[in-house]
Design a protein around this motif. Structure first.
Motif, PDB file in Angstrom:
ATOM      1  N   HIS A   9       1.026  -1.607   0.013  1.00  0.00           N
ATOM      2  CA  HIS A   9      -0.406  -0.264  -0.038  1.00  0.00           C
ATOM      3  C   HIS A   9       0.526   0.841  -0.184  1.00  0.00           C
ATOM      4  CE1 HIS A   9      -3.207   2.443   0.974  1.00  0.00           C
ATOM      5  NE2 HIS A   9      -2.607   3.397   1.644  1.00  0.00           N
ATOM      6  N   LYS A  11       3.625   1.655  -1.313  1.00  0.00           N
ATOM      7  CA  LYS A  11       4.686   1.609  -2.272  1.00  0.00           C
ATOM      8  C   LYS A  11       3.790   2.019  -3.531  1.00  0.00           C
ATOM      9  CE  LYS A  11       8.407  -1.649  -2.266  1.00  0.00           C
ATOM     10  NZ  LYS A  11       8.916  -3.159  -2.438  1.00  0.00           N
ATOM     11  N   LEU A  12       2.038   1.752  -3.485  1.00  0.00           N
ATOM     12  CA  LEU A  12       0.697   2.381  -4.103  1.00  0.00           C
ATOM     13  C   LEU A  12       1.164   3.572  -4.224  1.00  0.00           C
ATOM     14  CD1 LEU A  12      -0.703   1.479  -6.504  1.00  0.00           C
ATOM     15  CD2 LEU A  12      -2.681   0.805  -5.092  1.00  0.00           C
ATOM     16  N   LEU A  13       0.909   4.253  -2.686  1.00  0.00           N
ATOM     17  CA  LEU A  13       0.868   5.382  -2.295  1.00  0.00           C
ATOM     18  C   LEU A  13       1.645   6.263  -3.001  1.00  0.00           C
ATOM     19  CD1 LEU A  13      -0.950   7.266  -1.049  1.00  0.00           C
ATOM     20  CD2 LEU A  13       0.250   7.004   1.259  1.00  0.00           C
ATOM     21  N   ARG A  15       3.742   5.642  -5.591  1.00  0.00           N
ATOM     22  CA  ARG A  15       3.376   5.931  -6.762  1.00  0.00           C
ATOM     23  C   ARG A  15       2.222   6.955  -7.171  1.00  0.00           C
ATOM     24  NH1 ARG A  15       1.576   1.085  -8.760  1.00  0.00           N
ATOM     25  NH2 ARG A  15       3.367   0.139  -7.908  1.00  0.00           N
ATOM     26  N   HIS A  16       1.560   6.573  -6.623  1.00  0.00           N
ATOM     27  CA  HIS A  16       0.436   7.836  -7.156  1.00  0.00           C
ATOM     28  C   HIS A  16       0.760   9.315  -6.341  1.00  0.00           C
ATOM     29  CE1 HIS A  16      -2.768   5.492  -8.569  1.00  0.00           C
ATOM     30  NE2 HIS A  16      -2.683   4.171  -7.224  1.00  0.00           N
ATOM     31  N   ALA A  17       1.149   9.356  -5.851  1.00  0.00           N
ATOM     32  CA  ALA A  17       1.501  10.932  -5.364  1.00  0.00           C
ATOM     33  C   ALA A  17       2.964  11.673  -6.097  1.00  0.00           C
ATOM     34  CB  ALA A  17       2.299  11.018  -3.551  1.00  0.00           C
ATOM     35  N   ASP A  18       3.399  10.550  -6.381  1.00  0.00           N
ATOM     36  CA  ASP A  18       3.844  11.236  -7.595  1.00  0.00           C
ATOM     37  C   ASP A  18       3.946  11.465  -8.677  1.00  0.00           C
ATOM     38  OD1 ASP A  18       7.303  11.707  -9.120  1.00  0.00           O
ATOM     39  OD2 ASP A  18       6.456  10.301 -10.087  1.00  0.00           O
ATOM     40  N   LYS A  19       3.060  10.510  -8.734  1.00  0.00           N
ATOM     41  CA  LYS A  19       1.919  11.370 -10.121  1.00  0.00           C
ATOM     42  C   LYS A  19       1.173  12.200 -10.218  1.00  0.00           C
ATOM     43  CE  LYS A  19      -0.662   7.576 -11.829  1.00  0.00           C
ATOM     44  NZ  LYS A  19      -0.978   6.898 -12.443  1.00  0.00           N
ATOM     45  N   PHE A  20       0.626  12.209  -8.979  1.00  0.00           N
ATOM     46  CA  PHE A  20      -0.583  14.327  -8.431  1.00  0.00           C
ATOM     47  C   PHE A  20       0.761  15.128  -8.923  1.00  0.00           C
ATOM     48  CE2 PHE A  20      -1.400  17.075  -4.893  1.00  0.00           C
ATOM     49  CZ  PHE A  20      -2.471  17.015  -5.407  1.00  0.00           C
ATOM     50  N   TYR A  23       1.122  15.808 -12.163  1.00  0.00           N
ATOM     51  CA  TYR A  23      -0.195  16.285 -13.135  1.00  0.00           C
ATOM     52  C   TYR A  23      -0.867  17.727 -12.405  1.00  0.00           C
ATOM     53  CZ  TYR A  23      -1.285  11.895 -15.169  1.00  0.00           C
ATOM     54  OH  TYR A  23      -1.318  10.488 -15.953  1.00  0.00           O
ATOM     55  N   ASP A  63      -1.278  10.813   3.332  1.00  0.00           N
ATOM     56  CA  ASP A  63      -3.050  10.267   2.589  1.00  0.00           C
ATOM     57  C   ASP A  63      -3.536  11.024   3.304  1.00  0.00           C
ATOM     58  OD1 ASP A  63      -4.418   8.512   1.431  1.00  0.00           O
ATOM     59  OD2 ASP A  63      -4.615   7.373   2.795  1.00  0.00           O
TER      60      ASP A  63
END
Length: 64
Positions: A9, A11-13, A15-20, A23, A63
């Motif tokens: 979870h 590592k996925l967080l 990845r999503h924070a980096d994407k955020f 963007y 988060d």
């Protein structure tokens, strides 16, 4: 090998924070970008140390 659900979870967080950040970097204020980046660095450090309690607390901070 297998890793715990908390590590997956986290590592996925990350990845999503980096994407955020990628963007929204043009519309986020500098302070917000730095807060998210600092939270990501703290979570990465906790993952490297493999401290379960610290990983959980850092993931909750990022988060929020």
């Amino acid at each position: 090998m297998f890793s715990s659900r908390l590590v997956k979870h986290s590592k996925l967080l990350l990845r999503h924070a980096d994407k955020f950040l990628r963007y929204k970097s043009d519309v986020l204020p500098e302070k917000s970008r730095e807060e998210v980046a600092a939270g990501m660095r703290r979570l990465q450090a906790a993952l490297r140390q493999r401290d379960r309690k610290q990983i959980e607390s850092r993931a909750e901070e990022l988060d929020a």
